[in-house]
Enzyme design. Structure first.
Site, PDB file in Angstrom:
ATOM      1  N   ARG A   1      46.357  36.537  26.532  1.00 35.05           N
ATOM      2  CA  ARG A   1      45.808  37.254  27.668  1.00 35.05           C
ATOM      3  C   ARG A   1      45.013  38.498  27.245  1.00 35.05           C
ATOM      4  NH1 ARG A   1      46.135  38.656  33.129  1.00 35.05           N
ATOM      5  NH2 ARG A   1      45.775  40.881  33.159  1.00 35.05           N
TER       6      ARG A   1
ATOM      7  N   ASP B   1      58.153  46.315  28.543  1.00 31.11           N
ATOM      8  CA  ASP B   1      58.332  45.477  27.350  1.00 31.11           C
ATOM      9  C   ASP B   1      59.711  45.661  26.710  1.00 31.11           C
ATOM     10  OD1 ASP B   1      55.841  44.449  27.705  1.00 31.11           O
ATOM     11  OD2 ASP B   1      54.908  45.412  25.978  1.00 31.11           O
TER      12      ASP B   1
ATOM     13  N   ARG C   1      54.066  36.162  17.833  1.00 30.92           N
ATOM     14  CA  ARG C   1      52.830  36.752  18.354  1.00 30.92           C
ATOM     15  C   ARG C   1      52.858  38.262  18.168  1.00 30.92           C
ATOM     16  NH1 ARG C   1      52.509  36.294  24.139  1.00 30.92           N
ATOM     17  NH2 ARG C   1      51.100  37.958  23.634  1.00 30.92           N
TER      18      ARG C   1
ATOM     19  N   VAL D   1      56.908  46.735  37.166  1.00 30.20           N
ATOM     20  CA  VAL D   1      55.553  46.535  36.643  1.00 30.20           C
ATOM     21  C   VAL D   1      55.075  45.089  36.816  1.00 30.20           C
ATOM     22  CG1 VAL D   1      54.059  46.755  34.602  1.00 30.20           C
ATOM     23  CG2 VAL D   1      55.851  48.446  35.021  1.00 30.20           C
TER      24      VAL D   1
ATOM     25  N   LYS E   1      50.795  46.267  17.849  1.00 25.07           N
ATOM     26  CA  LYS E   1      50.036  45.090  18.318  1.00 25.07           C
ATOM     27  C   LYS E   1      49.140  45.470  19.498  1.00 25.07           C
ATOM     28  CE  LYS E   1      51.893  41.986  21.364  1.00 25.07           C
ATOM     29  NZ  LYS E   1      50.964  41.759  22.490  1.00 25.07           N
ATOM     30  N   ASN E   2      49.712  46.156  20.477  1.00 21.84           N
ATOM     31  CA  ASN E   2      48.943  46.429  21.691  1.00 21.84           C
ATOM     32  C   ASN E   2      47.867  47.492  21.484  1.00 21.84           C
ATOM     33  OD1 ASN E   2      50.424  44.514  22.967  1.00 21.84           O
ATOM     34  ND2 ASN E   2      51.619  45.924  24.240  1.00 21.84           N
TER      35      ASN E   2
ATOM     36  N   ARG F   1      49.540  38.312  36.816  1.00 22.19           N
ATOM     37  CA  ARG F   1      48.680  39.108  35.929  1.00 22.19           C
ATOM     38  C   ARG F   1      47.194  38.960  36.268  1.00 22.19           C
ATOM     39  NH1 ARG F   1      51.248  39.172  29.944  1.00 22.19           N
ATOM     40  NH2 ARG F   1      50.629  41.328  30.050  1.00 22.19           N
ATOM     41  N   PRO F   2      46.807  39.427  37.448  1.00 16.65           N
ATOM     42  CA  PRO F   2      45.410  39.309  37.865  1.00 16.65           C
ATOM     43  C   PRO F   2      44.495  40.237  37.062  1.00 16.65           C
ATOM     44  CG  PRO F   2      46.645  40.559  39.480  1.00 16.65           C
ATOM     45  CD  PRO F   2      47.630  40.133  38.435  1.00 16.65           C
ATOM     46  N   ILE F   3      43.174  40.080  37.294  1.00 16.89           N
ATOM     47  CA  ILE F   3      42.194  40.903  36.563  1.00 16.89           C
ATOM     48  C   ILE F   3      41.270  41.639  37.531  1.00 16.89           C
ATOM     49  CG2 ILE F   3      42.133  39.646  34.359  1.00 16.89           C
ATOM     50  CD1 ILE F   3      39.771  38.036  35.632  1.00 16.89           C
ATOM     51  N   ASP F   4      41.718  41.718  38.798  1.00 13.67           N
ATOM     52  CA  ASP F   4      40.855  42.320  39.816  1.00 13.67           C
ATOM     53  C   ASP F   4      40.445  43.758  39.474  1.00 13.67           C
ATOM     54  OD1 ASP F   4      43.672  42.654  40.213  1.00 13.67           O
ATOM     55  OD2 ASP F   4      43.240  43.635  42.124  1.00 13.67           O
ATOM     56  N   LEU F   5      41.336  44.522  38.849  1.00 21.16           N
ATOM     57  CA  LEU F   5      41.024  45.925  38.574  1.00 21.16           C
ATOM     58  C   LEU F   5      39.969  46.053  37.471  1.00 21.16           C
ATOM     59  CD1 LEU F   5      44.653  47.343  38.765  1.00 21.16           C
ATOM     60  CD2 LEU F   5      42.864  47.505  40.512  1.00 21.16           C
TER      61      LEU F   5
ATOM     62  N   CYS G   1      51.545  35.556  27.790  1.00 22.91           N
ATOM     63  CA  CYS G   1      52.931  35.437  28.251  1.00 22.91           C
ATOM     64  C   CYS G   1      52.952  35.110  29.740  1.00 22.91           C
ATOM     65  CB  CYS G   1      53.657  36.767  28.053  1.00 22.91           C
ATOM     66  SG  CYS G   1      54.068  37.113  26.355  1.00 22.91           S
TER      67      CYS G   1
HETATM   68  C1  UD1 Z   1      49.742  45.551  28.637  1.00 29.00           C
HETATM   69  C2  UD1 Z   1      50.507  45.146  27.407  1.00 29.00           C
HETATM   70  C3  UD1 Z   1      51.836  44.502  27.787  1.00 29.00           C
HETATM   71  C4  UD1 Z   1      52.614  45.424  28.713  1.00 29.00           C
HETATM   72  C5  UD1 Z   1      51.759  45.874  29.898  1.00 29.00           C
HETATM   73  C6  UD1 Z   1      52.436  46.915  30.756  1.00 29.00           C
HETATM   74  C7  UD1 Z   1      48.750  44.655  25.818  1.00 29.00           C
HETATM   75  C8  UD1 Z   1      48.045  43.645  25.007  1.00 29.00           C
HETATM   76  N1  UD1 Z   1      49.719  44.222  26.634  1.00 29.00           N
HETATM   77  O1  UD1 Z   1      49.462  44.359  29.356  1.00 29.00           O
HETATM   78  O2  UD1 Z   1      52.584  44.263  26.598  1.00 29.00           O
HETATM   79  O3  UD1 Z   1      53.752  44.732  29.204  1.00 29.00           O
HETATM   80  O4  UD1 Z   1      50.521  46.452  29.425  1.00 29.00           O
HETATM   81  O5  UD1 Z   1      52.838  48.003  30.015  1.00 29.00           O
HETATM   82  O6  UD1 Z   1      48.486  45.841  25.706  1.00 29.00           O
HETATM   83  N2  UD1 Z   1      47.325  44.242  37.400  1.00 29.00           N
HETATM   84  C9  UD1 Z   1      46.608  43.980  38.540  1.00 29.00           C
HETATM   85  N3  UD1 Z   1      45.246  43.818  38.442  1.00 29.00           N
HETATM   86  C10 UD1 Z   1      44.590  43.928  37.245  1.00 29.00           C
HETATM   87  C11 UD1 Z   1      45.341  44.221  36.082  1.00 29.00           C
HETATM   88  C12 UD1 Z   1      46.701  44.372  36.187  1.00 29.00           C
HETATM   89  O7  UD1 Z   1      47.163  43.872  39.613  1.00 29.00           O
HETATM   90  O8  UD1 Z   1      43.355  43.793  37.223  1.00 29.00           O
HETATM   91  C13 UD1 Z   1      48.793  44.380  37.495  1.00 29.00           C
HETATM   92  C14 UD1 Z   1      49.512  43.293  36.695  1.00 29.00           C
HETATM   93  O9  UD1 Z   1      49.644  42.106  37.436  1.00 29.00           O
HETATM   94  C15 UD1 Z   1      50.843  43.938  36.426  1.00 29.00           C
HETATM   95  C16 UD1 Z   1      50.487  45.415  36.282  1.00 29.00           C
HETATM   96  O10 UD1 Z   1      49.195  45.579  36.855  1.00 29.00           O
HETATM   97  O11 UD1 Z   1      51.707  43.773  37.515  1.00 29.00           O
HETATM   98  C17 UD1 Z   1      50.463  45.916  34.854  1.00 29.00           C
HETATM   99  O12 UD1 Z   1      49.526  45.182  34.107  1.00 29.00           O
HETATM  100  P1  UD1 Z   1      48.666  45.824  32.926  1.00 29.00           P
HETATM  101  O13 UD1 Z   1      49.032  47.258  32.753  1.00 29.00           O
HETATM  102  O14 UD1 Z   1      47.249  45.474  33.149  1.00 29.00           O
HETATM  103  O15 UD1 Z   1      49.212  45.013  31.681  1.00 29.00           O
HETATM  104  P2  UD1 Z   1      48.380  44.350  30.526  1.00 29.00           P
HETATM  105  O16 UD1 Z   1      47.248  45.240  30.150  1.00 29.00           O
HETATM  106  O17 UD1 Z   1      48.129  42.938  30.858  1.00 29.00           O
END
Ligand code: UD1
Length: 435
Positions: free
Chosen positions: A95, A308, A400, A330, A22-23, A124-128, A119
């Site tokens: 997401r 996961d 899902r 994480v 899926k991912n 789960r921010p998107i700043d990065l 979920c």
């Molecule tokens: C992906 C996986 C999810 C898995 C996760 C970690 C998919 C669709 N989902 O989620 O199943 O649990 O990787 O292995 O592939 N973070 C920030 N800023 C950002 C982005 C992330 O601080 O801009 C933080 C998040 O809050 C979290 C950590 O980084 O604490 C890991 O998130 P991330 O690796 O981005 O997970 P996803 O890509 O959302």
């Protein structure tokens, strides 16, 4: 809401075939937006999240031929980008839909995305993601409930990720594919899904090196073309069935699994006394003999223990003698399954990001709620060994991410029945209703 009725089952026995990841497939589907031509994606799991991504892509202008039912195949072509603003109603369902931002920005120079759902595990921010787009030269506007990025031309640069985020690595990689010059992502995520995405893009004519390490280099190219790609097997589904064998003290051959992708799960199961053998046919997990002991787990970015698998492994740890500790590094809010497991009789206490499990308590069926995808899977596993019946509610989360969930478990001897409000033809004991 649909629910699963799980009845205490004997040891799971037999073989199971793992579906495509899926991912891995979700960002690959998003990457098809990078070219006009047709892309054939094979070994695609038929899942709710895949369906949502299809609908999003179609709203953007993609022509999708869905042959998932027949042969797990999707054909996607986007001759023209018709819209750069996918609707909130679709994006809020998942997401992972945020990964369309990078390819849209690369292909159309603009993307406006409603802030994502998915979920409920932490903020789960998107700043990065945004930091990467901005470094490539995009202008970012954060409004109420949406974020917009715009750039006439993106320029290669070096982006250091403060955390190796999977989604941010994928999004930045896709944005940079047609940028002018070379982009380097430092402290990049190393997950197998990143490697699969890079392989897909390289088949489209992209030039990405280093995927699977912490430094990824992307040399910008003018244009990409269509290709055919087979998605990697799902390592979390693999781990789920390994743990299903372990918790029921069964013996299951997990076929189409890639052992390298589940090293930490194999290592931790062996520490607990479960036999895991890498055979030519697949991973053989045998928990029919022996005494099983506790262990400690700390989730980490790949190649560490996957977040996961944390809830799913925890369900197993409630069934072995001794004290185990699980530390979640994480996500900051990923213990929602703990209160549900406790309702079934598990002895678990949490302190911030750490959980202590006193194993060996008898589990008893209860009404529980799948708060997220993997929490849901953990509760089903616990239900397989709990006395009587466990009702797992809100199973749309489970659907899902797991293809043919009930069928695959049933084939191994698990007693699971799905009850839907619309197809409610089973009573709570899993028997067909008389009326
Ligand atoms: C992906 C996986 C999810 C898995 C996760 C970690 C998919 C669709 N989902 O989620 O199943 O649990 O990787 O292995 O592939 N973070 C920030 N800023 C950002 C982005 C992330 O601080 O801009 C933080 C998040 O809050 C979290 C950590 O980084 O604490 C890991 O998130 P991330 O690796 O981005 O997970 P996803 O890509 O959302």
């Amino acid at each position: 809401m649909a629910k699963f009725i799980v009845q205490k089952s004997g040891p799971l026995m037999g073989e199971v075939e793992i579906s495509g990841s899926k991912n891995a497939v979700l960002p690959i589907m998003a990457a098809t937006l990078l070219c006009e031509e047709e892309c054939n994606i094979m070994d695609v799991p038929k899942l709710r999240d895949v369906d949502v991504m299809n609908q999003i892509l179609m709203r953007i202008g993609a022509k999708v031929t869905d042959e998932l039912e027949q042969e797990n195949k999707l054909t996607i072509a986007t001759p023209e980008i018709a819209a750069t603003e996918p609707p909130y109603g679709l994006v809020s369902k998942m997401r992972a839909s945020f990964v369309i931002m990078g390819p849209l920005l690369a292909r159309a120079g603009r993307a406006r995305i409603p802030l994502p759902g998915g979920c409920a595990i932490g903020a789960r921010p998107i700043d990065l993601h945004l930091k990467g787009f901005a470094a490539l030269g995009a202008k970012i506007v954060e409004g109420s409930g949406f974020v917009e990025a715009q750039a006439d031309k993106l320029h290669g640069t070096t982006v250091y990720l403060d955390f190796p985020s999977v989604g941010a690595t994928e999004n930045i990689m896709m944005a940079a594919v047609m940028a002018e010059g070379t982009t380097t992502i430092e402290n990049a995520a190393e997950e197998p899904e990143i490697v699969d995405l890079a392989n897909f893009i390289n088949k489209m004519g992209g030039r990405i090196k280093g995927a699977g390490t912490d430094t990824i280099k992307i040399e910008g190219v003018e244009k990409l073309h269509g290709c055919t790609h087979h998605v990697i097997p799902d390592r979390i589904e693999t781990g789920t069935f390994m743990l299903a064998a372990a918790i029921t003290r069964g013996n299951v051959l997990v076929k189409n699994a890639l052992p390298d992708h589940v090293k930490p799960v194999i290592a931790k199961l062996r520490e607990c006394g479960v036999s895991v053998e890498d055979t030519l046919e697949g991973l053989r997990v045998d928990a029919t003999k022996g005494k099983f002991t506790s262990t400690d787990i700390k989730t980490m970015p790949y190649p560490g223990f996957p977040t996961d698998m944390q809830s799913i492994f925890m369900a197993f740890l409630t069934t072995v003698e001794g004290k185990s500790t699980v530390i979640e590094t994480v996500f900051e809010n990923r213990f929602m399954h703990v209160s549900e497991l406790a309702r079934m009789g598990a002895n678990i206490t949490t302190n911030d990001r750490s959980a202590t499990i006193i194993g060996g308590q008898k589990l008893t069926g209860a009404q529980v709620v799948a708060t997220d995808l993997r929490a849901g899977a953990a509760l089903v596993l616990a239900g397989l060994v709990a006395e009587n019946f466990t009702e797992v509610d809100e199973v749309y989360h489970i659907e899902r991410g797991y293809e043919h969930f009930v069928d695959k478990f049933s084939a191994l001897g698990a007693n699971i029945v799905k009850e839907s409000p619309d197809t409610n033809n089973y009573n709570k004991y899993g028997k067909p209703d008389e009326k």
